[in-house]
Motif scaffolding. Structure first.
Motif, PDB file in Angstrom:
ATOM      1  N   SER A   1      43.993  38.076  40.540  1.00  0.00           N
ATOM      2  CA  SER A   1      43.111  38.412  41.561  1.00  0.00           C
ATOM      3  C   SER A   1      43.950  39.022  42.924  1.00  0.00           C
ATOM      4  CB  SER A   1      42.408  36.844  42.168  1.00  0.00           C
ATOM      5  OG  SER A   1      43.216  36.198  42.977  1.00  0.00           O
ATOM      6  N   GLU A   2      45.077  38.789  43.008  1.00  0.00           N
ATOM      7  CA  GLU A   2      46.032  39.711  44.067  1.00  0.00           C
ATOM      8  C   GLU A   2      46.333  41.026  43.556  1.00  0.00           C
ATOM      9  OE1 GLU A   2      47.958  35.557  45.897  1.00  0.00           O
ATOM     10  OE2 GLU A   2      49.218  36.847  44.610  1.00  0.00           O
ATOM     11  N   GLY A   3      46.276  41.393  42.477  1.00  0.00           N
ATOM     12  CA  GLY A   3      46.560  42.676  41.657  1.00  0.00           C
ATOM     13  C   GLY A   3      47.906  42.619  41.195  1.00  0.00           C
ATOM     14  N   ARG A   4      48.767  41.539  41.310  1.00  0.00           N
ATOM     15  CA  ARG A   4      50.323  41.530  40.798  1.00  0.00           C
ATOM     16  C   ARG A   4      50.215  42.066  39.288  1.00  0.00           C
ATOM     17  NH1 ARG A   4      53.634  38.047  44.155  1.00  0.00           N
ATOM     18  NH2 ARG A   4      52.592  37.434  45.938  1.00  0.00           N
TER      19      ARG A   4
ATOM     20  N   ALA B   1      48.317  44.014  55.138  1.00  0.00           N
ATOM     21  CA  ALA B   1      48.767  42.704  55.794  1.00  0.00           C
ATOM     22  C   ALA B   1      49.351  43.021  57.558  1.00  0.00           C
ATOM     23  CB  ALA B   1      49.907  42.131  54.966  1.00  0.00           C
TER      24      ALA B   1
ATOM     25  N   LEU C   1      53.473  42.120  44.763  1.00  0.00           N
ATOM     26  CA  LEU C   1      52.248  42.537  45.362  1.00  0.00           C
ATOM     27  C   LEU C   1      51.846  44.008  45.361  1.00  0.00           C
ATOM     28  CD1 LEU C   1      51.813  40.202  48.668  1.00  0.00           C
ATOM     29  CD2 LEU C   1      50.226  40.063  46.509  1.00  0.00           C
TER      30      LEU C   1
ATOM     31  N   ALA D   1      48.138  45.849  49.106  1.00  0.00           N
ATOM     32  CA  ALA D   1      48.451  44.791  49.945  1.00  0.00           C
ATOM     33  C   ALA D   1      49.109  44.597  51.047  1.00  0.00           C
ATOM     34  CB  ALA D   1      48.722  43.487  48.882  1.00  0.00           C
ATOM     35  N   HIS D   2      50.390  45.252  50.906  1.00  0.00           N
ATOM     36  CA  HIS D   2      51.424  45.402  51.895  1.00  0.00           C
ATOM     37  C   HIS D   2      50.947  46.070  53.053  1.00  0.00           C
ATOM     38  CE1 HIS D   2      54.635  43.519  49.736  1.00  0.00           C
ATOM     39  NE2 HIS D   2      54.421  44.281  48.528  1.00  0.00           N
TER      40      HIS D   2
ATOM     41  N   THR E   1      48.161  29.959  38.734  1.00  0.00           N
ATOM     42  CA  THR E   1      48.791  31.036  39.249  1.00  0.00           C
ATOM     43  C   THR E   1      48.781  32.197  38.636  1.00  0.00           C
ATOM     44  OG1 THR E   1      50.509  29.245  39.857  1.00  0.00           O
ATOM     45  CG2 THR E   1      51.140  31.495  39.753  1.00  0.00           C
TER      46      THR E   1
ATOM     47  N   TRP F   1      45.781  33.127  37.124  1.00  0.00           N
ATOM     48  CA  TRP F   1      44.631  33.589  37.618  1.00  0.00           C
ATOM     49  C   TRP F   1      44.766  34.414  39.119  1.00  0.00           C
ATOM     50  CZ3 TRP F   1      41.870  28.604  36.301  1.00  0.00           C
ATOM     51  CH2 TRP F   1      41.469  28.675  34.686  1.00  0.00           C
ATOM     52  N   ARG F   2      45.667  33.684  39.887  1.00  0.00           N
ATOM     53  CA  ARG F   2      45.764  34.145  41.259  1.00  0.00           C
ATOM     54  C   ARG F   2      46.464  35.620  41.235  1.00  0.00           C
ATOM     55  NH1 ARG F   2      50.254  33.612  44.582  1.00  0.00           N
ATOM     56  NH2 ARG F   2      50.821  31.578  43.503  1.00  0.00           N
ATOM     57  N   TRP F   3      47.597  35.435  40.361  1.00  0.00           N
ATOM     58  CA  TRP F   3      48.325  36.732  40.367  1.00  0.00           C
ATOM     59  C   TRP F   3      47.451  37.955  40.100  1.00  0.00           C
ATOM     60  CZ3 TRP F   3      53.386  35.119  37.141  1.00  0.00           C
ATOM     61  CH2 TRP F   3      54.142  34.394  38.108  1.00  0.00           C
TER      62      TRP F   3
END
Length: 70
Positions: free
Chosen positions: A27-30, A70, A62, A66-67, A21, A23-25
Motif C-alpha cells: 500500500s505504501e508503494g515499497r 512528507a 519508500l 512518498a519522500h 507488513t 500488505w502495508r509495504w
C-alpha cells in the motif's frame, strides 16, 4: 525477465515479517502487488545464522514520491 510471484503468506515467511507488513509495504508503494501476489525479487529475504538466529533484511525503500509528500 518473468516475475517470480508468491502469495502474501509466502512473502511473510520469506521476509520473516507478518502478512500485514507485506500488505502495508504494497500500500505504501515499497513493493508491487500483482493481484495479491508479490515478486520475490522485490522482497528482503531473512537470513538464519549458524545459531538459528533470524536476521531481517532492510525494508524496501519508500518510493520517491512518498519522500516528496512528507
Amino acid at each position: 525477465m518473468p516475475l517470480s510471484l508468491i502469495s502474501a503468506a509466502d512473502a511473510a515467511w520469506y521476509t520473516g515479517r507478518p502478512v500485514g507488513t507485506i500488505w502495508r509495504w504494497a500500500s505504501e508503494g515499497r513493493i508491487t502487488s500483482h493481484n495479491g501476489r508479490y515478486d520475490v525479487r522485490e522482497l528482503p529475504g531473512k537470513t538464519v545464522d549458524e545459531f538459528g538466529d533470524v536476521h531481517l533484511g532492510d525494508p524496501p525503500p519508500l518510493p520517491e514520491r512518498a519522500h516528496r509528500a512528507a
